[in-house]
Design a protein around this motif. Structure first.
Motif, PDB file in Angstrom:
ATOM      1  N   ASN A   1       0.852  -1.181   0.000  1.00 44.23           N
ATOM      2  CA  ASN A   1       0.000   0.000   0.000  1.00 44.23           C
ATOM      3  C   ASN A   1       0.893   1.238   0.000  1.00 44.23           C
ATOM      4  N   PHE A   2       1.254   1.683  -1.186  1.00 43.48           N
ATOM      5  CA  PHE A   2       2.204   2.778  -1.315  1.00 43.48           C
ATOM      6  C   PHE A   2       1.665   4.080  -0.714  1.00 43.48           C
ATOM      7  N   ALA A   3       0.388   4.349  -0.877  1.00 46.41           N
ATOM      8  CA  ALA A   3      -0.194   5.582  -0.333  1.00 46.41           C
ATOM      9  C   ALA A   3      -0.091   5.592   1.195  1.00 46.41           C
ATOM     10  N   GLU A   4      -0.392   4.469   1.824  1.00 49.04           N
ATOM     11  CA  GLU A   4      -0.297   4.372   3.281  1.00 49.04           C
ATOM     12  C   GLU A   4       1.161   4.460   3.722  1.00 49.04           C
ATOM     13  N   TRP A   5       2.048   3.846   2.956  1.00 48.09           N
ATOM     14  CA  TRP A   5       3.478   3.908   3.248  1.00 48.09           C
ATOM     15  C   TRP A   5       3.962   5.352   3.205  1.00 48.09           C
ATOM     16  N   THR A   6       3.540   6.091   2.202  1.00 44.77           N
ATOM     17  CA  THR A   6       3.924   7.499   2.081  1.00 44.77           C
ATOM     18  C   THR A   6       3.427   8.295   3.284  1.00 44.77           C
ATOM     19  N   ARG A   7       2.197   8.024   3.705  1.00 43.73           N
ATOM     20  CA  ARG A   7       1.630   8.722   4.870  1.00 43.73           C
ATOM     21  C   ARG A   7       2.462   8.430   6.120  1.00 43.73           C
ATOM     22  N   LYS A   8       2.850   7.196   6.276  1.00 42.95           N
ATOM     23  CA  LYS A   8       3.627   6.810   7.457  1.00 42.95           C
ATOM     24  C   LYS A   8       5.039   7.408   7.437  1.00 42.95           C
ATOM     25  N   THR A   9       5.661   7.451   6.278  1.00 39.07           N
ATOM     26  CA  THR A   9       6.996   8.051   6.220  1.00 39.07           C
ATOM     27  C   THR A   9       6.932   9.546   6.507  1.00 39.07           C
ATOM     28  N   LYS A  10       5.868  10.198   6.054  1.00 34.51           N
ATOM     29  CA  LYS A  10       5.696  11.621   6.378  1.00 34.51           C
ATOM     30  C   LYS A  10       5.439  11.806   7.869  1.00 34.51           C
ATOM     31  N   GLN A  11       4.698  10.895   8.461  1.00 31.59           N
ATOM     32  CA  GLN A  11       4.442  10.950   9.898  1.00 31.59           C
ATOM     33  C   GLN A  11       5.746  10.752  10.679  1.00 31.59           C
ATOM     34  N   ALA A  12       6.572   9.811  10.236  1.00 29.27           N
ATOM     35  CA  ALA A  12       7.864   9.581  10.889  1.00 29.27           C
ATOM     36  C   ALA A  12       8.761  10.814  10.733  1.00 29.27           C
ATOM     37  N   PHE A  13       8.744  11.431   9.559  1.00 29.28           N
ATOM     38  CA  PHE A  13       9.512  12.656   9.331  1.00 29.28           C
ATOM     39  C   PHE A  13       9.044  13.743  10.299  1.00 29.28           C
ATOM     40  N   ALA A  14       7.724  13.835  10.499  1.00 32.59           N
ATOM     41  CA  ALA A  14       7.170  14.849  11.393  1.00 32.59           C
ATOM     42  C   ALA A  14       7.626  14.641  12.842  1.00 32.59           C
ATOM     43  N   PHE A  15       7.863  13.388  13.249  1.00 33.00           N
ATOM     44  CA  PHE A  15       8.397  13.126  14.595  1.00 33.00           C
ATOM     45  C   PHE A  15       9.733  13.841  14.788  1.00 33.00           C
ATOM     46  N   ILE A  16      10.516  13.838  13.734  1.00 37.81           N
ATOM     47  CA  ILE A  16      11.868  14.385  13.807  1.00 37.81           C
ATOM     48  C   ILE A  16      11.861  15.892  13.589  1.00 37.81           C
ATOM     49  N   ASP A  17      10.974  16.367  12.729  1.00 37.96           N
ATOM     50  CA  ASP A  17      10.861  17.797  12.397  1.00 37.96           C
ATOM     51  C   ASP A  17      10.149  18.519  13.546  1.00 37.96           C
ATOM     52  N   MET A  18      10.889  18.820  14.590  1.00 33.48           N
ATOM     53  CA  MET A  18      10.315  19.330  15.835  1.00 33.48           C
ATOM     54  C   MET A  18       9.593  20.665  15.687  1.00 33.48           C
ATOM     55  N   ASP A  19      10.069  21.520  14.778  1.00 34.24           N
ATOM     56  CA  ASP A  19       9.391  22.809  14.620  1.00 34.24           C
ATOM     57  C   ASP A  19       8.331  22.784  13.517  1.00 34.24           C
ATOM     58  N   GLY A  20       8.192  21.639  12.830  1.00 36.82           N
ATOM     59  CA  GLY A  20       7.124  21.465  11.846  1.00 36.82           C
ATOM     60  C   GLY A  20       7.248  22.280  10.577  1.00 36.82           C
ATOM     61  N   ASN A  21       8.464  22.730  10.239  1.00 34.56           N
ATOM     62  CA  ASN A  21       8.630  23.573   9.054  1.00 34.56           C
ATOM     63  C   ASN A  21       8.899  22.790   7.767  1.00 34.56           C
ATOM     64  N   GLY A  22       8.917  21.455   7.833  1.00 31.05           N
ATOM     65  CA  GLY A  22       9.145  20.650   6.639  1.00 31.05           C
ATOM     66  C   GLY A  22      10.606  20.404   6.328  1.00 31.05           C
ATOM     67  N   TYR A  23      11.489  20.855   7.190  1.00 32.38           N
ATOM     68  CA  TYR A  23      12.924  20.665   7.024  1.00 32.38           C
ATOM     69  C   TYR A  23      13.495  20.104   8.315  1.00 32.38           C
ATOM     70  N   LEU A  24      14.558  19.331   8.186  1.00 34.57           N
ATOM     71  CA  LEU A  24      15.276  18.859   9.366  1.00 34.57           C
ATOM     72  C   LEU A  24      16.583  19.620   9.473  1.00 34.57           C
ATOM     73  N   THR A  25      16.773  20.244  10.602  1.00 33.93           N
ATOM     74  CA  THR A  25      18.054  20.895  10.849  1.00 33.93           C
ATOM     75  C   THR A  25      18.981  19.880  11.501  1.00 33.93           C
ATOM     76  N   ILE A  26      20.252  20.197  11.495  1.00 31.39           N
ATOM     77  CA  ILE A  26      21.229  19.323  12.150  1.00 31.39           C
ATOM     78  C   ILE A  26      20.862  19.183  13.629  1.00 31.39           C
ATOM     79  N   ASP A  27      20.437  20.267  14.254  1.00 34.13           N
ATOM     80  CA  ASP A  27      20.080  20.206  15.675  1.00 34.13           C
ATOM     81  C   ASP A  27      18.882  19.295  15.921  1.00 34.13           C
TER      82      ASP A  27
END
Length: 191
Positions: free
Chosen positions: A134-160
């Motif tokens: 289920n590629f669509a669900e997989w994409t949703r989950k990877t975006k959710q995992a990215f959001a865990f790391i993207d603490m300020d929610g701006n769509g980018y991950l800083t080194i910090d």
């Protein structure tokens, strides 16, 4: 019937399916050992990413894996020890305590000497199979995992942010942090 062998349910997954009801004694899935070894050999950043992906899964999605974990965790304390891992894998492959310790160490991302349920899920799930199913669900989950790391929610991950996430997940050693490659602006962008 699914023709792709990698996409088929294993016997243990099938027995854990709700259609069968509660299975009293689920046999250990034969792919567990292969997945544990594969995870053991992964790089630290990939392990950390798989831990983040594992955290996005629902109870229904991890039901079979959780049953396998409980099968191995004989004392029911929520942690798999070297002895429990060796005992569980003994019938699949003549495995020594040293080999079991080596496998456990490679899976133990928080370095507490045991495997907890999140580490087990990250190590044993077949993420490639999930992506194919289920590629669509997989994409949703990877975006959710990215959001865990993207603490300020701006769509980018800083080194910090990346360092903090790795530190919180127990994988933030200097060797790993030094190996992270980023673009010239020191940020990673969501895809």
């Amino acid at each position: 019937m699914t023709h792709d062998v990698q996409s088929r349910y294993t016997a243990a997954q099938a027995l854990a399916h709700p259609w069968f009801g509660e299975a009293p004694d689920i046999p250990l899935d034969i792919r567990i050992l292969d997945n544990l070894k594969r995870f053991r050999d992964e790089g630290k950043l990939k392990k950390a990413a798989q831990m983040a992906l594992a955290a996005t899964l629902s109870e229904d999605e991890i039901k079979a894996v959780k049953a396998q974990f409980e099968q191995i965790d004989k004392d029911g304390n929520g942690q798999i020890t070297v002895q429990e891992l060796r005992f569980a894998l003994e019938h699949m492959e003549g495995i020594s305590e040293e080999k079991a310790a080596e496998i456990l160490k490679g899976i133990d991302t928080n370095n507490d000497g045991m495997i907890d349920i999140q580490e087990f899920i990250a190590a044993t799930l077949n993420f490639q199979q999930m992506q194919k199913e289920n590629f669509a669900e997989w994409t949703r989950k990877t975006k959710q995992a990215f959001a865990f790391i993207d603490m300020d929610g701006n769509g980018y991950l800083t080194i910090d942010e990346l360092k903090q996430w790795l530190k919180d997940g127990g994988a933030g050693d200097e060797e790993l942090l030094a190996a992270i490659e980023v673009n010239n602006s020191d940020v990673l962008e969501a895809i």
